[in-house]
Design a protein around this motif. Structure first.
Motif, PDB file in Angstrom:
ATOM      1  N   ARG A  20      35.297  29.833  53.143  1.00 33.04           N
ATOM      2  CA  ARG A  20      35.043  29.053  51.754  1.00 33.04           C
ATOM      3  C   ARG A  20      33.799  29.600  51.014  1.00 33.04           C
ATOM      4  O   ARG A  20      33.768  29.845  49.875  1.00 33.04           O
ATOM      5  CB  ARG A  20      35.276  27.519  51.842  1.00 33.04           C
ATOM      6  N   GLU A  24      33.502  31.663  47.635  1.00 39.35           N
ATOM      7  CA  GLU A  24      32.488  31.092  46.580  1.00 39.35           C
ATOM      8  C   GLU A  24      31.573  32.110  46.002  1.00 39.35           C
ATOM      9  O   GLU A  24      31.396  31.901  44.968  1.00 39.35           O
ATOM     10  CB  GLU A  24      32.107  29.739  46.796  1.00 39.35           C
ATOM     11  N   HIS A  27      33.340  34.629  43.908  1.00 39.46           N
ATOM     12  CA  HIS A  27      33.643  34.028  42.819  1.00 39.46           C
ATOM     13  C   HIS A  27      32.377  34.077  41.877  1.00 39.46           C
ATOM     14  O   HIS A  27      32.390  34.432  40.643  1.00 39.46           O
ATOM     15  CB  HIS A  27      34.098  32.816  42.897  1.00 39.46           C
ATOM     16  N   ASP A  28      31.465  33.370  42.363  1.00 36.82           N
ATOM     17  CA  ASP A  28      30.019  33.224  41.546  1.00 36.82           C
ATOM     18  C   ASP A  28      29.547  34.653  41.121  1.00 36.82           C
ATOM     19  O   ASP A  28      29.071  34.654  39.844  1.00 36.82           O
ATOM     20  CB  ASP A  28      28.936  32.504  42.281  1.00 36.82           C
ATOM     21  N   ALA A  31      32.054  35.974  38.593  1.00 42.62           N
ATOM     22  CA  ALA A  31      31.834  35.445  37.385  1.00 42.62           C
ATOM     23  C   ALA A  31      30.637  35.715  36.480  1.00 42.62           C
ATOM     24  O   ALA A  31      30.566  35.592  35.315  1.00 42.62           O
ATOM     25  CB  ALA A  31      32.193  33.623  37.323  1.00 42.62           C
ATOM     26  N   VAL A  37      38.130  36.521  36.851  1.00 43.10           N
ATOM     27  CA  VAL A  37      38.443  35.819  38.151  1.00 43.10           C
ATOM     28  C   VAL A  37      39.619  35.267  38.472  1.00 43.10           C
ATOM     29  O   VAL A  37      40.157  34.791  39.378  1.00 43.10           O
ATOM     30  CB  VAL A  37      37.336  35.140  38.678  1.00 43.10           C
ATOM     31  N   ASP A  39      42.652  32.800  38.609  1.00 42.64           N
ATOM     32  CA  ASP A  39      42.698  31.443  39.243  1.00 42.64           C
ATOM     33  C   ASP A  39      41.996  31.541  40.688  1.00 42.64           C
ATOM     34  O   ASP A  39      42.594  30.716  41.589  1.00 42.64           O
ATOM     35  CB  ASP A  39      44.224  30.920  39.432  1.00 42.64           C
ATOM     36  N   GLU A  41      39.416  30.700  41.980  1.00 42.72           N
ATOM     37  CA  GLU A  41      38.753  29.459  42.583  1.00 42.72           C
ATOM     38  C   GLU A  41      39.541  28.607  43.042  1.00 42.72           C
ATOM     39  O   GLU A  41      39.662  27.987  44.218  1.00 42.72           O
ATOM     40  CB  GLU A  41      38.146  28.728  41.365  1.00 42.72           C
ATOM     41  N   SER A  42      40.697  28.316  42.464  1.00 39.05           N
ATOM     42  CA  SER A  42      41.587  27.393  43.104  1.00 39.05           C
ATOM     43  C   SER A  42      42.637  28.029  44.299  1.00 39.05           C
ATOM     44  O   SER A  42      42.919  27.241  45.263  1.00 39.05           O
ATOM     45  CB  SER A  42      42.892  26.902  41.918  1.00 39.05           C
ATOM     46  N   VAL A  44      41.076  29.811  46.642  1.00 40.08           N
ATOM     47  CA  VAL A  44      40.115  29.518  47.604  1.00 40.08           C
ATOM     48  C   VAL A  44      40.314  27.930  48.062  1.00 40.08           C
ATOM     49  O   VAL A  44      40.311  27.989  49.415  1.00 40.08           O
ATOM     50  CB  VAL A  44      38.461  29.712  47.067  1.00 40.08           C
TER      51      VAL A  44
END
Length: 239
Positions: A20, A24, A27-28, A31, A37, A39, A41-42, A44
């Motif tokens: 996780r 994350e 993702h960050d 982004a 990116v 979906d 985040e969801s 993950v």
């Protein structure tokens, strides 16, 4: 507790937060660069929940993301240590080897049903030459060696995990970032292009990865603290 706490990790559930935190971070950074990116985040969240429940029967996109993240971490330590002084490499050899083994072991459980997944190969000093000499010949001192290694390898780590997680990272941008990064951190370039500087600033937010891993796994480690301080210092310098 110390880093020896990591020796207790061996089940998928043990590595749920590990995945996780890494995902994350991906993702960050993505982004922050304005990359698409979707979906992720969801996804993950779903993958993390499944890992906590001990499940390995994930949909291919989730399984690939988990396997890639863990494989990238498993593969990271050895090449990184080769950029560092010999005493550092020897001191971390045993704990790195064991943690790498467990990461690979869990990653394979998620890669079993994938048609293909390549294990990443990250650069060693002998892979990066400047004027016929390894890049490490142009830096002195532990902190500068660490910063150079991080700048090169966290770029490679991010690109691999992001792409395997379905996030497109423009190849020409990656190539330019790598070229400028090596030149900048070996004193051959005075500054980075603004977008490359932003990319590296985002990548150097892995000081938060270090701190979050230490917090979640209850590590009271001077080594982790040192890593975080060096990474944070460079992130702030790039701001």
């Amino acid at each position: 507790m110390t880093v020896l706490r990591l020796l207790r990790l061996h089940r998928p559930a043990d590595f749920a937060d590990w995945y996780r935190i890494g995902a994350e971070y991906v993702h960050d950074v993505a982004a922050g660069l304005g990359l698409r990116v979707g979906d992720f985040e969801s996804r993950v969240v779903r993958a993390t929940d499944a890992m906590r429940a001990g499940r390995t029967d994930l949909p291919p996109d989730l399984a690939r993301s988990v396997a890639a993240d863990l494989l990238a971490d498993a593969t990271f330590c050895d090449p990184f240590c080769q950029w560092m002084p010999l005493w550092y490499e020897l001191g971390l050899a045993a704990p790195c080897s064991y943690t790498d083994f467990q990461l690979r072991r869990v990653a394979k459980q998620y890669a079993t049903d994938l048609p293909h997944l390549s294990v990443p190969r990250f650069s060693r000093p002998e892979d990066v030459y400047i004027d016929g000499r390894p890049a490490t010949a142009y830096v002195d001192g532990f902190a500068d060696q660490f910063t150079l290694a991080a700048a090169v390898l966290h770029l490679e780590w991010f690109v691999y995990v992001a792409r395997e997680s379905g996030i497109f990272v423009p190849p020409l941008f990656v190539e330019r970032t790598r070229e400028q990064t090596v030149a900048y951190y070996t004193g051959r370039r005075s500054d980075l292009d603004p977008d490359v500087r932003t990319f590296q600033r985002l990548l150097f937010s892995d000081d938060e990865w270090v701190r979050r891993i230490a917090d979640v796994y209850d590590l009271d480690s001077a080594l982790f603290d040192l890593w975080a301080r060096i990474l944070e210092r460079e992130r702030r310098a790039l701001s």
